[in-house]
Design a protein around this motif. Structure first.
Motif, PDB file in Angstrom:
ATOM      1  N   ASP A 690       0.876  -1.148  -0.012  1.00 30.76           N
ATOM      2  CA  ASP A 690      -0.056  -0.114   0.016  1.00 30.76           C
ATOM      3  C   ASP A 690       0.929   1.176  -0.074  1.00 30.76           C
ATOM      4  O   ASP A 690       0.583   2.257  -0.615  1.00 30.76           O
ATOM      5  CB  ASP A 690      -1.022  -0.020   1.236  1.00 30.76           C
ATOM      6  CG  ASP A 690      -1.923  -1.235   1.252  1.00 30.76           C
ATOM      7  OD1 ASP A 690      -2.202  -1.806   0.099  1.00 30.76           O
ATOM      8  OD2 ASP A 690      -2.281  -1.722   2.390  1.00 30.76           O
ATOM      9  N   ARG A 691       2.027   1.204   0.715  1.00 27.98           N
ATOM     10  CA  ARG A 691       3.012   2.325   0.744  1.00 27.98           C
ATOM     11  C   ARG A 691       3.300   2.564  -0.832  1.00 27.98           C
ATOM     12  O   ARG A 691       3.568   3.715  -1.302  1.00 27.98           O
ATOM     13  CB  ARG A 691       4.178   2.098   1.612  1.00 27.98           C
ATOM     14  CG  ARG A 691       3.537   2.295   3.204  1.00 27.98           C
ATOM     15  CD  ARG A 691       4.876   2.501   4.083  1.00 27.98           C
ATOM     16  NE  ARG A 691       5.723   1.440   4.129  1.00 27.98           N
ATOM     17  CZ  ARG A 691       5.761   0.248   4.738  1.00 27.98           C
ATOM     18  NH1 ARG A 691       4.709  -0.259   5.641  1.00 27.98           N
ATOM     19  NH2 ARG A 691       6.809  -0.706   4.823  1.00 27.98           N
ATOM     20  N   TRP A 692       3.665   1.481  -1.243  1.00 34.80           N
ATOM     21  CA  TRP A 692       4.325   1.557  -2.570  1.00 34.80           C
ATOM     22  C   TRP A 692       3.112   2.036  -3.509  1.00 34.80           C
ATOM     23  O   TRP A 692       3.597   2.972  -4.422  1.00 34.80           O
ATOM     24  CB  TRP A 692       4.820   0.049  -3.157  1.00 34.80           C
ATOM     25  CG  TRP A 692       5.149   0.180  -4.669  1.00 34.80           C
ATOM     26  CD1 TRP A 692       6.446   0.507  -5.021  1.00 34.80           C
ATOM     27  CD2 TRP A 692       4.461  -0.182  -5.677  1.00 34.80           C
ATOM     28  NE1 TRP A 692       6.412   0.289  -6.637  1.00 34.80           N
ATOM     29  CE2 TRP A 692       5.272  -0.009  -6.824  1.00 34.80           C
ATOM     30  CE3 TRP A 692       3.260  -0.681  -5.944  1.00 34.80           C
ATOM     31  CZ2 TRP A 692       4.896  -0.399  -8.251  1.00 34.80           C
ATOM     32  CZ3 TRP A 692       2.581  -1.101  -7.184  1.00 34.80           C
ATOM     33  CH2 TRP A 692       3.417  -0.814  -8.260  1.00 34.80           C
ATOM     34  N   MET A 693       1.923   1.619  -3.515  1.00 32.97           N
ATOM     35  CA  MET A 693       1.105   2.094  -4.445  1.00 32.97           C
ATOM     36  C   MET A 693       0.790   3.736  -4.184  1.00 32.97           C
ATOM     37  O   MET A 693       0.492   4.356  -4.895  1.00 32.97           O
ATOM     38  CB  MET A 693      -0.236   1.424  -4.222  1.00 32.97           C
ATOM     39  CG  MET A 693      -1.217   1.655  -5.254  1.00 32.97           C
ATOM     40  SD  MET A 693      -0.684   0.914  -6.876  1.00 32.97           S
ATOM     41  CE  MET A 693      -0.989   2.382  -7.855  1.00 32.97           C
ATOM     42  N   LEU A 694       0.811   4.077  -2.910  1.00 33.15           N
ATOM     43  CA  LEU A 694       0.727   5.436  -2.588  1.00 33.15           C
ATOM     44  C   LEU A 694       1.764   6.334  -3.242  1.00 33.15           C
ATOM     45  O   LEU A 694       1.688   7.537  -3.590  1.00 33.15           O
ATOM     46  CB  LEU A 694       0.500   5.631  -1.102  1.00 33.15           C
ATOM     47  CG  LEU A 694       0.109   7.121  -0.600  1.00 33.15           C
ATOM     48  CD1 LEU A 694      -1.442   7.442  -1.240  1.00 33.15           C
ATOM     49  CD2 LEU A 694       0.029   7.034   0.976  1.00 33.15           C
ATOM     50  N   LEU A 695       3.046   5.899  -2.955  1.00 39.32           N
ATOM     51  CA  LEU A 695       4.180   6.625  -3.972  1.00 39.32           C
ATOM     52  C   LEU A 695       3.967   6.471  -5.367  1.00 39.32           C
ATOM     53  O   LEU A 695       4.169   7.462  -6.062  1.00 39.32           O
ATOM     54  CB  LEU A 695       5.341   5.807  -3.450  1.00 39.32           C
ATOM     55  CG  LEU A 695       5.940   5.940  -2.005  1.00 39.32           C
ATOM     56  CD1 LEU A 695       7.375   4.769  -1.915  1.00 39.32           C
ATOM     57  CD2 LEU A 695       6.452   7.321  -1.827  1.00 39.32           C
ATOM     58  N   GLN A 801       2.436  11.386   2.516  1.00 36.48           N
ATOM     59  CA  GLN A 801       3.693  10.779   1.785  1.00 36.48           C
ATOM     60  C   GLN A 801       4.176   9.506   2.837  1.00 36.48           C
ATOM     61  O   GLN A 801       4.400   9.899   3.835  1.00 36.48           O
ATOM     62  CB  GLN A 801       4.872  12.356   1.987  1.00 36.48           C
ATOM     63  CG  GLN A 801       6.120  11.572   1.287  1.00 36.48           C
ATOM     64  CD  GLN A 801       6.224  11.557  -0.201  1.00 36.48           C
ATOM     65  OE1 GLN A 801       5.245  12.289  -0.823  1.00 36.48           O
ATOM     66  NE2 GLN A 801       6.526  10.520  -0.876  1.00 36.48           N
ATOM     67  N   PRO A 802       4.307   8.539   2.172  1.00 40.37           N
ATOM     68  CA  PRO A 802       4.720   7.273   2.953  1.00 40.37           C
ATOM     69  C   PRO A 802       6.147   7.394   2.984  1.00 40.37           C
ATOM     70  O   PRO A 802       6.945   8.010   2.316  1.00 40.37           O
ATOM     71  CB  PRO A 802       4.210   6.165   1.925  1.00 40.37           C
ATOM     72  CG  PRO A 802       4.174   6.648   0.676  1.00 40.37           C
ATOM     73  CD  PRO A 802       3.921   8.090   0.744  1.00 40.37           C
ATOM     74  N   ASP A 805      10.669   2.630   1.320  1.00 44.95           N
ATOM     75  CA  ASP A 805      10.747   1.190   1.576  1.00 44.95           C
ATOM     76  C   ASP A 805      12.263   0.505   1.197  1.00 44.95           C
ATOM     77  O   ASP A 805      12.755   1.117   0.047  1.00 44.95           O
ATOM     78  CB  ASP A 805       9.774   0.541   0.903  1.00 44.95           C
ATOM     79  CG  ASP A 805       8.640  -0.101   1.842  1.00 44.95           C
ATOM     80  OD1 ASP A 805       9.030  -0.560   2.925  1.00 44.95           O
ATOM     81  OD2 ASP A 805       7.558  -0.260   1.658  1.00 44.95           O
ATOM     82  N   ALA A 806      12.688  -0.537   1.581  1.00 42.21           N
ATOM     83  CA  ALA A 806      13.665  -1.119   1.337  1.00 42.21           C
ATOM     84  C   ALA A 806      13.584  -2.340   0.484  1.00 42.21           C
ATOM     85  O   ALA A 806      14.465  -2.968  -0.317  1.00 42.21           O
ATOM     86  CB  ALA A 806      14.748  -1.556   2.469  1.00 42.21           C
ATOM     87  N   ILE A 807      12.110  -2.661   0.098  1.00 43.48           N
ATOM     88  CA  ILE A 807      11.740  -3.597  -0.717  1.00 43.48           C
ATOM     89  C   ILE A 807      11.922  -3.152  -2.288  1.00 43.48           C
ATOM     90  O   ILE A 807      11.619  -2.208  -2.713  1.00 43.48           O
ATOM     91  CB  ILE A 807      10.134  -4.095  -0.372  1.00 43.48           C
ATOM     92  CG1 ILE A 807      10.160  -4.429   1.180  1.00 43.48           C
ATOM     93  CG2 ILE A 807       9.731  -5.088  -1.417  1.00 43.48           C
ATOM     94  CD1 ILE A 807       8.575  -4.707   1.447  1.00 43.48           C
ATOM     95  N   ASP A 808      12.547  -4.179  -2.932  1.00 44.99           N
ATOM     96  CA  ASP A 808      12.682  -4.018  -4.344  1.00 44.99           C
ATOM     97  C   ASP A 808      11.447  -4.378  -4.970  1.00 44.99           C
ATOM     98  O   ASP A 808      11.516  -5.493  -5.576  1.00 44.99           O
ATOM     99  CB  ASP A 808      14.017  -4.803  -4.801  1.00 44.99           C
ATOM    100  CG  ASP A 808      14.539  -4.589  -6.138  1.00 44.99           C
ATOM    101  OD1 ASP A 808      13.736  -3.931  -6.838  1.00 44.99           O
ATOM    102  OD2 ASP A 808      15.708  -4.781  -6.362  1.00 44.99           O
ATOM    103  N   TRP A 809      10.651  -3.362  -5.205  1.00 48.24           N
ATOM    104  CA  TRP A 809       9.317  -3.850  -5.757  1.00 48.24           C
ATOM    105  C   TRP A 809       9.423  -4.158  -7.255  1.00 48.24           C
ATOM    106  O   TRP A 809       8.921  -4.880  -7.976  1.00 48.24           O
ATOM    107  CB  TRP A 809       8.209  -2.695  -5.485  1.00 48.24           C
ATOM    108  CG  TRP A 809       7.786  -2.646  -4.159  1.00 48.24           C
ATOM    109  CD1 TRP A 809       8.109  -1.809  -3.104  1.00 48.24           C
ATOM    110  CD2 TRP A 809       6.906  -3.536  -3.699  1.00 48.24           C
ATOM    111  NE1 TRP A 809       7.478  -2.329  -2.015  1.00 48.24           N
ATOM    112  CE2 TRP A 809       6.748  -3.327  -2.320  1.00 48.24           C
ATOM    113  CE3 TRP A 809       6.358  -4.843  -4.217  1.00 48.24           C
ATOM    114  CZ2 TRP A 809       5.920  -4.071  -1.370  1.00 48.24           C
ATOM    115  CZ3 TRP A 809       5.488  -5.404  -3.470  1.00 48.24           C
ATOM    116  CH2 TRP A 809       5.082  -5.061  -1.851  1.00 48.24           C
ATOM    117  N   ALA A 810      10.570  -3.419  -7.977  1.00 55.38           N
ATOM    118  CA  ALA A 810      10.720  -3.474  -9.366  1.00 55.38           C
ATOM    119  C   ALA A 810      11.165  -4.896  -9.690  1.00 55.38           C
ATOM    120  O   ALA A 810      10.691  -5.596 -10.623  1.00 55.38           O
ATOM    121  CB  ALA A 810      11.597  -2.581  -9.766  1.00 55.38           C
TER     122      ALA A 810
END
Length: 940
Positions: A690-695, A801-802, A805-810
């Motif tokens: 959800d944070r990624w989607m908000l970004l 603004q979230p 993240d350290a997660i590599d969503w790509a």
């Protein structure tokens, strides 16, 4: 089997699935009027920085067409987007009400002024007709969803507007720009009036092209000028040969023009057995030889055109001599290099004639008939005179050639008939006096032109244009409020005072107050020495002064305004006339920016034509697909070029519309029961996805806002449509369905997704509001939370603004694409029925494992499979395939059908299905979600 449907949080909304735009939109137009949506927007926006788009007035004649719709929708998109951007952006629509097209409509029923109606009654009929057209057009513009001050538009025929136009005209005179002169102007024989350049369009015309011999009267002088022994000529007469496509203008010929630096030749030849001596441009000799069928051609002399300046020639059928003159307008594109010159019938001829003091004769009356005292052609129309003159030239032995010739020729844009140039006494705005041309060219450079090539286009037009003939000999128009001396033609010395007196009367009684005015009422005893001017102003002066006339009465839109927006033909029309008027008044441009759009064509690039059957009527589109589909087409099309439209194109656009509407409906359905004040989570408490989607929403909003500010509306369509199709429909909304439907309604996992969907909906409804105005206003009513009455009263949404993240969503999304590819293969073979029937194993080299193991057990929710595990491996396992395709090693995937039992509630295949005896058909996760505290999610 137990029914667990009641335990699921399925979407609920009253927002209709079917748009029914053609039925719903008219009701919304009425609601905007009843709620005073535009007027309330002015109250909401009071005190903001101002952005003014000044409306270029459409002509009050006939129903609106697709070009009108494009123009008004683009303006509406600009105004609404600027309002959302935090500006006070009023929109005052206007109409252009005077001029010949309205006169022609009235003439159809009443004849010309003086036939059935006197001039005053004729003007009253014109006013009534214009008002009828305004009402019809206004209804359609409102139906398009355009918000504006429709109850208080500006009309160029309103008395206050007309009065202010007179006052502005007086200032132009004081600034030294007006003069009266006899010059050739475009003249329409049907209008019986002068035309402005903007009222002329070029079409192909077949004209009689003739080569005519002008005989040298003094051969000895010619020989001396070109250093040729006189004996060389013998007894053969010498002719300078001209070429023209307007034989009738020879009646007013006063000279023959050559180009000073061009090389000319004197040749001796035989034609029809007779000896001839002819002068033509050296470069055109071969073409002339073939055209005239010359034999035994020999060159006697070569010389520059300047050698013959002042040489006398005999007119080919009048008993008078004319001189050779030099002109820059002479070219070698066609003809002979010698140009017949009639200062009364051509702008370039006039300019040359002024330098040489040539007479400006005009033997042609306003109806195109030669005056009674014109030799040879008296009483003939100009077209009929062509044949008479050609025959006279043939009999006199002066006609060397005659053929039909197809060429581009100026036509009246109203009547579609050829115009002529005709010298008449007219009022002009000078391009040179008081520096009008220089000032205009200077200020063009400070304007922001969209597209950028507009600057070069209008600069070229200003550089080359002649003085503006501002007078017209018509009935329905704003008068030129002058009194001129009967003998000298000079303006009355009290002109400033008299114009203000006339304006005061017009402000009370309209233009009829001027036409009814007896000169003695203002001049007293001077009336016997002065006559009242009866001409009216060019209608382009009416609309060209709109920035002044509207801005004076409505200071909130005073010039210089931020934007003019019209079709690309207006570089020679409204952009042009407004620019000259503003420069003549204030030595500045009336606008800071100009945006132009292309014309509408069908899918094959053809112009709209009733005969081709390809006309797309906006009324028909609104009554079938709806105005929002038409608006979406306008926004989706790159207006910098021609804009293709057809029924098929609009049907495809309706499909795109449905994709965006359905996305909004899905968001609304899943926001059921969500109160943003009580249920929205802080950005730091949102799940990682959800944070990624908000970004992503933040990033897209920045792109959308920048596109609006740069007028890149087609980019907005592409970006938002792609967002709905790919990032939402193809990813995020698909992934979160499990969480939305199966976790507890008030659980943090579900509230996290709802929080983000709420912010996405708040952003999207605003992104689309300038384009899909009806749909977004409808969506606005169904969104949760307190809000203003209309989406148009809002500014852009500011989502939280979230944290980063350290997660590599790509990398994870690339993995998901690889898994999806393998799942589709299994479905094609029938090995699985749905992705949840499968399990995935990811094998990767040790350095890659942290990226793909970051989601832990929740990786399966991202992949929408029942199981997903990540293992370290040095090489590809048996049955494994490269996750990212050839060329990118180190990660392999194995996708197999799952043998675990299926949970009837979430449809996942899990080994723990039936582990709770109370719910033998549920997985452990669903048991917790139904009866326990509910599952906890961190990532997906």
């Amino acid at each position: 089997m137990a029914d667990y449907k009641h335990t699921l949080n399925l979407p609920q909304t009253d927002f209709p699935m079917k748009a029914d735009l053609a039925q719903r939109e008219p009701a919304m137009v009425r609601a905007w009027e009843e709620r005073r949506t535009y007027e309330k927007l002015r109250e909401v926006a009071r005190g903001r920085p101002r952005f003014v788009l000044h409306d270029g007035p459409p002509y009050a004649n006939g129903a609106i067409h697709i070009g009108h719709a494009v123009n008004k929708i683009l303006k509406d998109i600009v105004v609404k987007s600027r309002s959302l951007d935090g500006f006070d952006s009023p929109y005052i629509p206007g109409w252009d009400c005077h001029g010949l097209p309205i006169e022609l409509q009235v003439e159809k029923g009443h004849g010309r002024p003086g036939q059935k109606l006197d001039a005053r009654a004729f003007r009253a009929a014109c006013r009534a007709y214009a008002q009828e057209q305004i009402e019809l057009q206004r209804a359609d513009f409102k139906r398009l969803g355009v918000l504006g001050d429709w109850d208080r538009p500006y009309l160029t025929m309103s008395p206050r507007y007309e009065a202010q136009q007179l006052r502005a005209f007086g200032r132009i005179i004081r600034n030294g720009h007006l003069y009266k002169g006899v010059k050739p102007v475009y003249w329409c024989l049907d209008c019986r009036s002068a035309l402005a350049e903007a009222e002329v369009e070029y079409e192909e015309k077949i004209s009689p092209a003739i080569d005519v011999a002008f005989r040298v009267t003094d051969r000895a002088e010619l020989a001396a000028r070109i250093a040729l022994p006189a004996a060389t000529l013998g007894a053969v007469p010498v002719d300078v040969v001209i070429w023209t496509t307007t034989p009738w203008t020879l009646a007013a010929n006063q000279a023959v023009a050559l180009r000073a630096e061009f090389r000319y030749v004197l040749v001796r030849a035989r034609r029809d057995g007779e000896p001839r001596a002819l002068i033509v441009a050296a470069e055109l000799l071969e073409a002339c030889r073939a055209r005239w069928d010359l034999a035994e051609v020999s060159v006697l002399a070569q010389f520059e055109g300047r050698a013959l300046e002042g040489l006398k020639l005999a007119h080919p059928f009048h008993d008078r001599q004319v001189p050779v003159v030099l002109g820059e307008h002479v070219t070698l594109d066609a003809g002979t290099g010698a140009v017949h010159t009639a200062p009364g019938h051509g702008q370039e001829d006039f300019a040359v004639g002024q330098r040489y003091g040539l007479p400006v004769t005009n033997p042609v009356g306003p109806d195109g008939t030669f005056l009674p005292d014109t030799p040879l052609v008296a009483g003939l129309k100009v077209d009929a005179a062509n044949a008479v003159i050609i025959e006279a030239l043939r009999k006199a032995g002066r006609l060397l050639h005659h053929e039909p010739y197809s060429h581009s020729y100026p036509h009246c844009w109203r009547h579609k008939t050829p115009v002529i140039f005709r010298a008449t006494p007219q009022w002009f705005i000078s391009m040179e006096r008081a520096g009008l041309r220089a000032n205009t060219l200077r200020d063009i450079r400070a304007v922001e032109w969209t597209p950028a090539w507009g600057e070069q286009r209008i600069s070229g037009m200003i550089e080359s244009r002649p003085d503006w003939c501002i007078s017209r000999q018509r009935t329905w128009g704003v008068p030129i409020p002058l009194f001129v001396h009967r003998q000298t033609g000079e303006r009355h010395p009290r002109t400033d005072e008299l114009i203000e007196a006339a304006a005061a009367r017009v402000e009370q009684g309209g233009i009829d107050a001027w036409f009814a005015l007896a000169p003695g009422e203002l001049l007293g005893a001077d009336a016997q020495h002065y006559e009242k001017v009866t001409d009216v102003m060019d209608v382009w002066a009416d609309s060209g002064m709109s920035f002044e006339c509207v801005g004076t009465e409505r200071p909130e839109v005073a010039a210089p305004v931020d934007l003019y927006l019209e079709g690309s033909d207006q570089h020679r029309g409204w952009f042009h006339s407004a620019l000259l008027m503003s420069e003549a008044l204030y030595e500045r441009a009336p606008y800071r920016g100009v945006l132009t759009h292309g014309f509408t064509v069908d899918e094959k690039g053809r112009k709209m034509s009733k005969s081709l059957g390809n006309v797309v009527a906006p009324q028909k589109v609104m009554n079938s697909l709806g105005a929002d589909v038409l608006r979406l087409w306008v926004a989706a099309t790159d207006y910098a070029n021609e804009m293709s439209v057809s029924d098929e194109i609009l049907k495809r656009m309706a499909d795109s519309y449905r994709r965006m509407r359905n996305t909004l409906r899905f968001l609304l359905g899943n926001l059921h029961g969500f109160d943003p004040k009580r249920h929205a989570l802080p950005a730091g408490q949102l799940l990682a996805l959800d944070r990624w989607m908000l970004l992503r929403t933040h990033a897209l909003q920045a792109e959308v806002l920048e596109a609006y500010r740069r007028y890149g509306f087609h980019l907005i369509y592409q970006k938002v449509h792609n967002f709905c199709s790919v990032e939402l429909g193809g990813l995020y909304l698909d992934v979160i369905k499990d969480r939305m439907y199966t976790t507890p309604a008030a659980g943090s996992a579900r509230r996290s997704a709802q929080t983000v969907m709420f912010h996405i909906a708040e952003c999207m409804v605003r992104w689309l509001a300038p384009i899909l105005s009806f749909t977004t206003e409808e969506v606005w009513r169904y969104l949760p939370g307190e809000r203003r009455e209309s989406v148009f009263h809002e500014t852009w949404h500011a989502p939280p603004q979230p944290p980063a993240d350290a997660i590599d969503w790509a990398a994870l999304l690339k993995l998901r694409a690889g898994v999806t590819r393998e799942l589709e293969g299994l479905r094609d073979t029938g090995a699985i029925g749905a992705p949840l029937d499968a399990r995935v194993e990811v094998h990767c080299v040790p350095e890659e494992r942290p990226r793909f193991a970051a989601l832990g057990d929740e990786l399966r929710f991202l992949l929408i499979t029942s199981e997903a595990q990540v293992h370290e491996a040095a090489s590809a396992p048996a049955g494994g395939v490269a996750a990212f395709g050839a060329g990118e090693g180190g990660v392999w995937i194995t996708v197999r059908p799952s043998s675990d039992p299926k949970c009837v509630r979430c449809w996942h295949r899990r080994p723990d299905v039936g582990s709770d005896a109370r719910h033998p058909q549920l997985c452990a996760r669903c048991v917790s979600n139904v009866e326990g505290p509910g599952e906890q999610r961190r990532f997906v």
